[in-house]
Design an enzyme around this catalytic site. Structure first.
Site, short mmCIF file in Angstrom:
data_model
loop_
_atom_site.label_atom_id
_atom_site.label_comp_id
_atom_site.label_asym_id
_atom_site.label_seq_id
_atom_site.Cartn_x
_atom_site.Cartn_y
_atom_site.Cartn_z
N ARG A 64 9.27 -31.62 -16.54
CA ARG A 64 8.04 -32.61 -16.37
C ARG A 64 8.62 -33.82 -15.59
O ARG A 64 8.00 -34.31 -14.65
CB ARG A 64 7.57 -32.67 -17.62
N HIS A 68 7.43 -35.54 -11.85
CA HIS A 68 6.65 -36.75 -11.96
C HIS A 68 7.36 -37.70 -11.21
O HIS A 68 6.94 -38.76 -10.68
CB HIS A 68 6.28 -37.39 -13.24
N ASN A 96 1.69 -40.97 -16.94
CA ASN A 96 2.95 -40.74 -17.35
C ASN A 96 3.40 -41.43 -18.92
O ASN A 96 4.42 -41.12 -19.50
CB ASN A 96 3.85 -41.76 -16.31
N HIS A 194 5.39 -24.11 -16.09
CA HIS A 194 4.53 -24.21 -17.39
C HIS A 194 4.80 -23.06 -18.23
O HIS A 194 4.17 -23.00 -19.51
CB HIS A 194 3.12 -24.17 -17.07
#
Length: 382
Positions: A64, A68, A96, A194
């Site tokens: 993740r 980001h 975040n 995911h």
């Protein structure tokens, strides 16, 4: 005077030309550190393996964090920079603030070991890229090539963060990815990340509580599954860090179960469930649901492409000694913030030498982050 000005213009032009040419001439390649840091691969493998064994949520956290990072300024480690009095960095953008500490911690551990072995050589951006690949593979996912030679970015601003959100309509999600050069199929493949990790209950509360006047639950959710989510998230108001697994069937394996879950209404996030309902994305969901090999190949290719997005090379970046602060201070009066204490709800920082120093070890042990494991629950779909 005219001669001096022309000379100045020539020097400026030649300098600019040199910067551009040096940037493009320095290419990324897999054995970038073969001579400058021979133990790079060994140190990275040992660090990521030990961290994942001790903290099983590390793989999802790093994955993740990598997304980001890359989708904002490119894969340049700008997500790792801490905020200061003078700049609110990417990591403190609202979206975040929920990034798990384990993702930051594995980078810090690897950087510390690499600085001892080969000081000032390996960039934080390369560390994050390789750590993510290693951890995905440890979880059973595909091995893919990671080219090296990235430089760390020198810009990190929260105002520039525009990341996909679960509440966004499909048109907007597709626009974000296509604007960065990714196809719809690549977007779906990357969404397969995911298959590991968790989502905060606060992100799904509107889908399982008071969805509409006629139904408290989003009808796209499997009813029994929704009831399980409601039970697991019951205390989310008291404990905002409460989370649930993205893949309820095989949460600790990187596989294609995520895609198999979607047609059954077992996608946690609204954006996940939308993939199986939109005619542009549904064919790829169906393909990956029935063919794990196809998913792994597509995911690997998409990750290789993502890892090269917006990379900085040559003089467009730097190699930081600490991943949370720039190599060269940008403050004109660093003493103004020396020894001051900077705090927010997520981190405790101690300003020193003109830049904040984040105690990431404490961050990873913060009770708010440990609370993420409370999202595990059991229910019967039969």
């Amino acid at each position: 005077m005219a001669v001096r000005l022309n000379s100045l213009h020539l020097i400026t032009y030649l300098t600019f030309t040199f910067l551009i040419s040096s940037t493009h001439s320095q290419q990324l390649y897999t054995n970038f550190y073969q001579k400058s840091c021979p133990r790079f691969d060994q140190i990275m493998q040992e660090t990521t393996t030990n961290k994942q064994i001790n903290s099983p949520t590390t793989a999802a956290a790093a994955l993740r964090l990598f997304f980001h990072d890359c989708l904002v300024e490119g894969c340049d480690g700008s997500i790792l920079i801490s905020s200061t009095h003078f700049n609110k960095a990417e990591r403190d953008a609202d979206i975040n603030l929920s990034l798990p500490g384990d993702g930051f911690d594995v980078v810090v551990r690897a950087k510390t070991a690499l600085e001892l072995a080969c000081p000032g050589v390996v960039s934080c951006a390369d560390i994050l890229a390789v750590a993510t690949r290693n951890l995905v593979t440890m979880m059973g996912g595909p091995f893919y090539t990671v080219k090296l030679g990235r430089r760390d970015g020198i810009v990190s601003r929260a105002s520039r963060v525009n990341l996909p959100k679960p509440s966004m309509p499909m048109n907007q999600l597709i626009e974000i990815f296509t604007s960065k050069g990714f196809t719809i199929q690549e977007m779906v493949a990357l969404s397969g990340a995911h298959t590991i990790g968790l989502s905060h209950c606060t992100e799904i509360r509107s889908d399982i509580y008071n969805y509409s006047r006629t139904s408290p639950i989003d009808p796209s959710l499997n009813r029994r599954y929704a009831e399980g989510l409601r039970s697991a998230c019951a205390d989310y108001r008291k404990n905002p860090s409460l989370s649930v697994f993205n893949d309820v069937m095989t949460p600790r394996n990187f596989d294609n179960a995520y895609f198999q879950n979607l047609p059954r209404g077992l996608g946690v996030l609204k954006s996940d469930r939308a993939l199986v309902m939109d005619p542009r994305t549904r064919p790829f969901v169906e393909l990956y649901a029935r063919d794990q090999k196809a998913f792994f190949e597509a995911f690997g290719r998409a990750m290789e492409k993502l890892s090269l997005y917006g990379v900085k090379t040559g003089r467009r970046g730097e190699v930081r000694r600490r991943c949370d602060s720039h190599a060269i201070s940008i403050f004109s009066e660093p003493d103004r913030i020396t020894n001051r204490r900077l705090t927010n709800t997520k981190r405790s920082c101690d300003g020193s030498f003109g830049a904040p120093i984040v105690d990431l070890w404490i961050l990873s042990l913060d009770p708010k982050y440990l609370g993420i494991l409370q999202g595990r629950f059991h229910f019967d779909l039969a």
